[in-house]
Design a protein around this motif. Structure first.
Motif, PDB file in Angstrom:
ATOM      1  N   MET A 606     -13.622  -3.383  42.832  1.00  0.00           N
ATOM      2  CA  MET A 606     -12.715  -2.396  42.239  1.00  0.00           C
ATOM      3  C   MET A 606     -12.383  -1.289  43.236  1.00  0.00           C
ATOM      4  N   VAL A 607     -12.195  -1.699  44.474  1.00  0.00           N
ATOM      5  CA  VAL A 607     -11.827  -0.745  45.512  1.00  0.00           C
ATOM      6  C   VAL A 607     -10.350  -0.926  45.819  1.00  0.00           C
ATOM      7  N   SER A 608      -9.653   0.180  45.920  1.00  0.00           N
ATOM      8  CA  SER A 608      -8.227   0.123  46.219  1.00  0.00           C
ATOM      9  C   SER A 608      -7.969   0.518  47.666  1.00  0.00           C
ATOM     10  N   PHE A 609      -6.864   0.009  48.171  1.00  0.00           N
ATOM     11  CA  PHE A 609      -6.481   0.336  49.535  1.00  0.00           C
ATOM     12  C   PHE A 609      -4.970   0.391  49.600  1.00  0.00           C
ATOM     13  N   SER A 610      -4.446   1.393  50.248  1.00  0.00           N
ATOM     14  CA  SER A 610      -2.996   1.511  50.402  1.00  0.00           C
ATOM     15  C   SER A 610      -2.653   1.641  51.872  1.00  0.00           C
ATOM     16  N   PHE A 611      -1.529   1.069  52.240  1.00  0.00           N
ATOM     17  CA  PHE A 611      -1.130   1.132  53.635  1.00  0.00           C
ATOM     18  C   PHE A 611       0.388   1.122  53.722  1.00  0.00           C
ATOM     19  N   THR A 612       0.913   1.825  54.704  1.00  0.00           N
ATOM     20  CA  THR A 612       2.352   1.891  54.926  1.00  0.00           C
ATOM     21  C   THR A 612       2.669   1.410  56.329  1.00  0.00           C
ATOM     22  N   PHE A 613       3.714   0.613  56.433  1.00  0.00           N
ATOM     23  CA  PHE A 613       4.155   0.060  57.709  1.00  0.00           C
ATOM     24  C   PHE A 613       4.260   1.178  58.748  1.00  0.00           C
ATOM     25  N   ASP A 614       3.657   0.958  59.881  1.00  0.00           N
ATOM     26  CA  ASP A 614       3.563   2.037  60.866  1.00  0.00           C
ATOM     27  C   ASP A 614       3.346   1.420  62.249  1.00  0.00           C
ATOM     28  N   LEU A 615       4.275   1.636  63.156  1.00  0.00           N
ATOM     29  CA  LEU A 615       4.135   1.066  64.499  1.00  0.00           C
ATOM     30  C   LEU A 615       3.730   2.108  65.534  1.00  0.00           C
ATOM     31  N   THR A 616       3.206   3.208  65.082  1.00  0.00           N
ATOM     32  CA  THR A 616       2.726   4.211  66.031  1.00  0.00           C
ATOM     33  C   THR A 616       1.341   3.827  66.551  1.00  0.00           C
ATOM     34  N   SER A 617       0.886   4.608  67.500  1.00  0.00           N
ATOM     35  CA  SER A 617      -0.434   4.361  68.088  1.00  0.00           C
ATOM     36  C   SER A 617      -1.543   5.084  67.329  1.00  0.00           C
ATOM     37  N   LYS A 618      -1.182   5.686  66.230  1.00  0.00           N
ATOM     38  CA  LYS A 618      -2.168   6.460  65.469  1.00  0.00           C
ATOM     39  C   LYS A 618      -3.404   5.609  65.153  1.00  0.00           C
ATOM     40  N   PRO A 619      -4.594   6.104  65.459  1.00  0.00           N
ATOM     41  CA  PRO A 619      -5.786   5.310  65.121  1.00  0.00           C
ATOM     42  C   PRO A 619      -5.919   5.151  63.609  1.00  0.00           C
ATOM     43  N   VAL A 620      -6.219   3.954  63.212  1.00  0.00           N
ATOM     44  CA  VAL A 620      -6.364   3.682  61.780  1.00  0.00           C
ATOM     45  C   VAL A 620      -7.748   3.132  61.519  1.00  0.00           C
ATOM     46  N   GLU A 621      -8.401   3.745  60.589  1.00  0.00           N
ATOM     47  CA  GLU A 621      -9.653   3.180  60.122  1.00  0.00           C
ATOM     48  C   GLU A 621      -9.367   2.556  58.775  1.00  0.00           C
ATOM     49  N   LEU A 622      -9.055   1.314  58.841  1.00  0.00           N
ATOM     50  CA  LEU A 622      -8.727   0.560  57.646  1.00  0.00           C
ATOM     51  C   LEU A 622     -10.030   0.244  56.936  1.00  0.00           C
ATOM     52  N   ARG A 646      -9.035 -13.295  52.860  1.00  0.00           N
ATOM     53  CA  ARG A 646      -9.413 -14.678  52.616  1.00  0.00           C
ATOM     54  C   ARG A 646     -10.729 -14.778  51.867  1.00  0.00           C
ATOM     55  N   GLU A 647     -11.502 -13.745  51.951  1.00  0.00           N
ATOM     56  CA  GLU A 647     -12.824 -13.788  51.349  1.00  0.00           C
ATOM     57  C   GLU A 647     -12.852 -13.213  49.941  1.00  0.00           C
ATOM     58  N   LYS A 648     -11.811 -12.544  49.530  1.00  0.00           N
ATOM     59  CA  LYS A 648     -11.931 -11.721  48.345  1.00  0.00           C
ATOM     60  C   LYS A 648     -10.956 -12.123  47.246  1.00  0.00           C
ATOM     61  N   GLN A 649     -11.304 -11.716  46.058  1.00  0.00           N
ATOM     62  CA  GLN A 649     -10.385 -11.833  44.936  1.00  0.00           C
ATOM     63  C   GLN A 649      -9.573 -10.541  44.914  1.00  0.00           C
ATOM     64  N   VAL A 650      -8.405 -10.631  45.474  1.00  0.00           N
ATOM     65  CA  VAL A 650      -7.625  -9.425  45.697  1.00  0.00           C
ATOM     66  C   VAL A 650      -6.316  -9.525  44.937  1.00  0.00           C
ATOM     67  N   VAL A 651      -5.923  -8.446  44.335  1.00  0.00           N
ATOM     68  CA  VAL A 651      -4.595  -8.408  43.737  1.00  0.00           C
ATOM     69  C   VAL A 651      -3.801  -7.293  44.401  1.00  0.00           C
ATOM     70  N   VAL A 652      -2.517  -7.556  44.523  1.00  0.00           N
ATOM     71  CA  VAL A 652      -1.626  -6.540  45.066  1.00  0.00           C
ATOM     72  C   VAL A 652      -1.164  -5.692  43.900  1.00  0.00           C
ATOM     73  N   THR A 653      -1.506  -4.448  43.900  1.00  0.00           N
ATOM     74  CA  THR A 653      -1.172  -3.602  42.751  1.00  0.00           C
ATOM     75  C   THR A 653       0.169  -2.912  42.906  1.00  0.00           C
ATOM     76  N   SER A 654       0.647  -2.822  44.124  1.00  0.00           N
ATOM     77  CA  SER A 654       2.018  -2.342  44.302  1.00  0.00           C
ATOM     78  C   SER A 654       2.519  -2.807  45.652  1.00  0.00           C
ATOM     79  N   GLY A 655       3.822  -2.949  45.739  1.00  0.00           N
ATOM     80  CA  GLY A 655       4.436  -3.376  46.991  1.00  0.00           C
ATOM     81  C   GLY A 655       4.170  -4.841  47.286  1.00  0.00           C
ATOM     82  N   GLU A 656       4.387  -5.191  48.526  1.00  0.00           N
ATOM     83  CA  GLU A 656       4.213  -6.589  48.946  1.00  0.00           C
ATOM     84  C   GLU A 656       3.400  -6.596  50.229  1.00  0.00           C
ATOM     85  N   ILE A 657       2.270  -7.268  50.183  1.00  0.00           N
ATOM     86  CA  ILE A 657       1.467  -7.352  51.400  1.00  0.00           C
ATOM     87  C   ILE A 657       2.066  -8.403  52.314  1.00  0.00           C
TER      88      ILE A 657
END
Lengths: 744, 291
Positions: A606-622, A646-657
């Motif tokens: 029950m952990v959520s994660f959000s991400f936005t398309f970004d081609l900068t060099s900004k360090p990301v701790e996903l 590939r390992e998880k039961q994941v649902v996309v709650t918004s947008g398109e992965i």
């Protein structure tokens, strides 16, 4: 599980239980004695672990091979370990790998079957006990006799010397074992060309070729298959396990039962005490000219034994090894077997250990008769002490002329069993890339994919006849990719939208002066190319020079990221400048049409994660599900958290992965399709695009947020297109030698 | 409706991806916990490796607990796995703090975990510990971590370990030298000169490891370029023929073969009559390599 156990019980009827019966007669027919290893139980690790052979190991002979036979301890070690052994052709001597008492490495020893010292005997002395023929700071294991007084073995010593430690395995953890040969006295040691992962468990076939297990790891290929090689460590070719013909993940302890037929132990990588089911493999025919992986087949001799890591069953157990005794028609096998689960977790929970002992197994009736099995000890790796014919000394590889590099060549790249639908004329180049693992100072991963480290050595032209040749550094694993006029690994069927491409799914390598000459690219191995010594395909003359003579391994890199000079594609140095200059004006991580967002929920945590398309060099701790990626936003954007998903039961709650780069396939990568790169061979042609009439990004969007995508400064140059293509084709790694960062 | 369709498609895609037959996939928290309960080192390590790409919040605590597992193999594997997770910085901080503490067991375990993490940012803390180890076992663990990280600059730290009073640390430091990468452009991280003093160490184990490291960095003809090769060969020859430890004599014979210098011939000839059969045969192999 209950049903499986019931089925297993039905099969258990004709089998005898473990343990010896006093007075058991010799069940081995004409075999007068056997040799075997005795050891205290141990967890030996996964199928490639070679440095954990237990304690208090010794080599015994049993004469006759029955429960009432006489046991003789040949080695008489206290506190040592015996890993593996082989019997000489005249049946008088044993070569073995062991950790002598008080030592911390496995080395090679010899001892006569009567317990005397063969090395002293050669000097005219008489003494008892083993002699040691290797020593030093590495391990040498799996010795087998070769014709001409030589010994084949595997070792974690690096053929490239002490500059960089030996390759690590597919998890970037264990040190891999590679091949070597030496004289029987330990001199004239020659280390062979390397695989990116392990090579173990060799066996000398009657035709003089060596059969062994190779861990194949390239991208998402992860399996231990059978290969063959020549006595001089040349001429590696696949034998069994791939091309859809396998039955388990790994095959160990393959031994010939007849020309072209072997028995091998099929099992999972781990948790099975390196034991599994007995598989009878037909390599395609009795003659070498008939053998090929594509034509191989198998019969599962022990269908009740699990081929995976699941616990086995009472009276079914698992087999550690099997070797034919007597006539192949009788299919009598001398085996090492243990009853019960033979699975580490089950047994550890019960504070128990499997009890391996030696049996005779009838491959037809499935009956098993005990030979020797002492309580509290393991007896394994039995060898019938009988003479065998010494195979011929082979030297049948192609020799390259006028070079000590390795010559890679093919007569016709369109001749291929795994890419049968290649369109004639579609292949313009062959890309040759070197592979390595993280021992060069990388973190535990090269990026967000499973691919190893890679460095492009070069791209060689393919002639109108489909031929090419190139020199590469000797002993180095390389991968071949057929390249189309757009610079991408060529599609396998002419469909531009089909992401499958003609990249060899394995590493190949050669010794100094070896010509790895093929008829085609993974062509039918039964079609032996007829090339006379001295003919053009074997001459270094005219070959593309990708061998970097005089350069050490860590020096095979470039800091110039042009088509001509690029080797590794360090994300931060080669790609980020492109994004910064051409992309981030729009793709800066600000949510909007140019930067789609998505949110995921891991329904198990029950952990959520959000991400936005970004081609900068900004360090990301996903930090999705607490798996951390500390890469640039651009790397996370294009490669995405696909491995974790590939390992998880994941649902996309918004947008398109979306994963924009398909590791290993530029052609299948969405980002490459959107960019629609131009042709670059034989010359750059901006009017000829890889994906035809598909839009060309960024010109296709017109103006966005005041940025006009049609303006020249936002158009990628041919080299920039190529760098993105090379990144995708070679696996999408973040790290390359050029940004390893670990060599301070 | 559109939302549900997107959810269905996403789930389907993920489900299809999950069904691909990749070796080692299929890990879960329950499997990790079950493996830990079993006590089987092989099983625990196998499950940790299987969970290589498993994004799994609930796995963190079970694996974090393994940093103090009785098996150093498990501790190392836990470090490897945790080093890829969001708790990496936290674990790094915890482990380096242990190295500054007063609990030698905690420091030992930290060394094993950091060996698995192979994060060069831990080098300063590891180096500091080498100069003031709480005990031999923890010092060895820390030196092994430095070797696993493999930075060529760590040679200086290992020299500190080699010159310390703890025999085990001197041995471990000499072993760790063999794990270091050479600086770019060089064929080995060091030469025989740096290791020569260790050949006269009072401990036979130290002398032996020094010999093995000299053979390692001088292999493939590299030793022939050393300015002090004659001194190295002379010392090795003496050890080969007269050291009180058979294991030292044997190692010296092997190293003379690795260096390939003709100056070792006489010692190797003599060693072929050694009282120990293993010394005799290794010396014979080395002598034949000099031919």
């Amino acid at each position: 599980m209950r049903k499986s156990l019931a089925i297993a019980a039905l099969f258990a009827g004709p089998l005898l239980g473990a343990g010896c019966e006093e007075g058991q007669s010799n069940v081995l027919g004409g075999v007068q004695a056997i040799a075997y290893i005795s050891s205290e139980p141990v967890e030996p690790g996964n199928v490639f672990d070679y440095a954990n052979a237990g304690t208090n190991g010794n080599i015994f002979t049993l004469t006759p091979p029955s429960a009432s036979g006489v046991k003789k301890n040949l080695t008489n070690w206290t506190g040592g370990a015996i890993h593996s052994m082989d019997l000489s052709f005249d049946a008088r001597e044993i070569v073995f790998s062991g950790q002598a008492p008080g030592e911390d490495h496995y080395h090679i020893f010899r001892i006569n079957v009567d317990g005397s010292n063969p090395c002293d005997a050669e000097k005219g002395k008489v003494s008892i006990g083993a002699c040691q023929i290797t020593d030093g700071a590495n391990d040498e294991v799996y010795p087998i006799y070769l014709p001409g007084g030589r010994i084949f073995y595997t070792t974690n010593k690096s053929v490239e010397g002490p500059e960089v430690p030996q390759f690590r395995d597919e998890y970037e953890r264990a040190t891999t074992s590679q091949v070597g040969v030496m004289s029987k006295d330990g001199s004239d040691q020659i280390l062979g060309p390397r695989n990116v992962s392990h090579r173990v468990s060799p066996y000398l076939r009657s035709d003089g070729r060596i059969l062994l297990t190779e861990w194949r790891h390239l991208g998402e290929v992860n399996e231990g298959d059978l290969i063959t090689m020549n006595q001089d460590l040349t001429g590696v070719r696949e034998a069994f396990g791939r091309e859809g013909n396998g039955i388990t993940n790994a095959y160990l302890h393959a031994k010939e039962v007849a020309p072209g037929k072997v028995v091998t132990i099929g099992t999972s990588r781990d948790r099975t005490f390196q034991s599994g089911k007995i598989v009878l493999v037909d390599l395609g025919g009795a003659a070498l000219s008939d053998q090929s992986e594509a034509r191989s087949s198998y019969v599962d001799l022990t269908p009740d034994v699990p081929g995976d890591r699941e616990p086995s069953f009472p009276h079914i157990g698992r087999y550690y090894d099997a070797t034919l005794v007597g006539d192949v028609a009788d299919l009598q096998l001398l085996v090492t077997w243990a009853d019960g689960a033979v699975e580490t977790e089950t047994l550890a929970a019960a504070k128990a250990s499997p009890d391996f002992g030696i049996y005779v197994y009838d491959g037809k009736s499935h009956e098993r008769k005990p030979v020797v099995n002492e309580v509290g000890k393991w007896e394994f790796s039995p060898i019938a002490i009988v003479q065998r014919a010494e195979p011929v000394q082979l030297k049948d590889s192609f020799e390259a002329e006028d070079t000590q590099s390795t010559l890679i060549s093919a007569l016709n790249v369109y001749d291929s069993t795994i890419f049968p639908n290649l369109v004639k004329g579609s292949v313009k180049k062959v890309r040759i890339s070197e592979g390595f693992s993280s021992e060069e100072g990388f973190p535990n991963m090269f990026g967000l994919t499973e691919f190893d480290g890679m460095a492009r050595l070069g791209e060689v032209d393919v002639g109108s006849d489909g031929a090419f040749k190139a020199l590469v550094p000797p002993n180095v694993p390389v991968r071949l990719q057929l390249i189309d006029k757009y610079g991408m690994a060529v599609g396998t069927d002419g469909d531009v939208m089909n992401g499958s491409n003609a990249s060899e799914p394995l590493w190949i390598q050669g010794r100094p002066g070896e010509a790895r000459m093929c008829g085609g690219c993974h062509e039918d191995r039964t079609k032996t190319p007829a090339v006379a010594p001295g003919s053009l395909p074997l001459q270094a003359l005219g070959a593309a020079a990708f061998d970097f003579p005089g350069k050490l391994r860590q020096e095979r890199k470039s800091d110039t990221y042009t088509y001509e000079q690029v080797m590794g594609v360090p994300w931060d140095k080669a790609l980020q400048p492109i994004f910064d200059e051409k992309c981030v004006a729009c793709h800066d991580g600000s949510a909007g049409a140019a930067n789609p967002s998505y949110s995921l929920m891991d329904v198990t945590d029950m952990v959520s994660f959000s991400f936005t398309f970004d081609l900068t060099s900004k360090p990301v701790e996903l930090n999705f599900g607490d798996q951390m990626y500390t890469y640039s936003a651009s790397h996370v954007t294009l490669l995405g958290p696909s491995m974790a998903l590939r390992e998880k039961q994941v649902v996309v709650t918004s947008g398109e992965i979306k994963t924009y780069v398909e590791p290993g396939s530029a052609r299948g990568s969405d980002v490459i399709r959107r960019l629609n790169p131009p042709a670059r061979f034989p010359a750059v042609d901006l009017n000829d695009r890889a994906f035809g009439a598909m839009p060309q990004h960024p010109a296709d969007v017109g103006t966005y947020n005041g940025v006009d995508g049609t303006r020249p400064e936002f158009q990628l140059t041919p080299d920039e297109y190529y760098l993105l293509i090379l990144m995708a084709d070679n696996g999408g790694q973040y790290y390359a030698r050029e940004n390893a960062g670990g060599n301070q | 409706m559109r939302r549900y369709r997107a959810l269905f498609i996403a789930s389907l895609v993920v489900s299809l991806m999950s069904s691909l037959a990749f070796a080692g996939r299929g890990g879960s928290t329950a499997k990790l916990e079950s493996a830990v309960r079993s006590g089987s080192v092989d099983t625990i390590v196998a499950e940790i490796e299987r969970a290589e790409f498993l994004a799994c919040l609930s796995c963190i605590e079970p694996v974090r607990a393994l940093v103090d597992h009785p098996s150093e193999k498990v501790r190392e594997a836990a470090g490897w796995w945790l080093g890829r997770r969001g708790v990496r910085k936290e674990i790094l901080s915890d482990m380096t703090a242990r190295l500054a503490g007063q609990d030698p067991v905690a420091a030992r375990n930290a060394g094993d975990v950091l060996r698995g993490m192979r994060d060069s940012s831990a080098l300063p803390a590891l180096a500091a510990y080498v100069s003031k180890p709480l005990d031999e076992e923890s010092g060895v663990s820390v030196v092994r971590a430095i070797g696993a990280i493999g930075a060529p600059s760590s040679l200086l730290v290992l020299k500190t370990g080699m010159s310390g009073s703890l025999t085990g640390m001197r041995v471990a430091s000499l072993k760790a030298v063999r794990e270091l990468r050479a600086e770019v452009g060089k064929r080995a991280v060091t030469d025989g000169l740096a290791l020569l003093p260790l050949l006269s160490d009072t401990s036979a184990e130290v002398r032996r490891e020094a010999i093995l490291s000299i053979g390692h960095v001088g292999q493939q003809g590299i030793g022939k370029s050393w300015s002090n090769l004659a001194d190295v060969v002379s010392t090795l020859s003496q050890l080969c023929t007269s050291d009180s430890s058979a294991r030292v004599r044997k190692a010296a014979a092997w190293a003379l073969g690795e260096l390939g210098d003709g100056g070792g011939r006489a010692a190797l000839a003599a060693a072929q009559n050694d009282a120990d059969p293993l010394v005799r045969s290794v010396a014979n192999a080395a002598a034949n390599r000099l031919r």
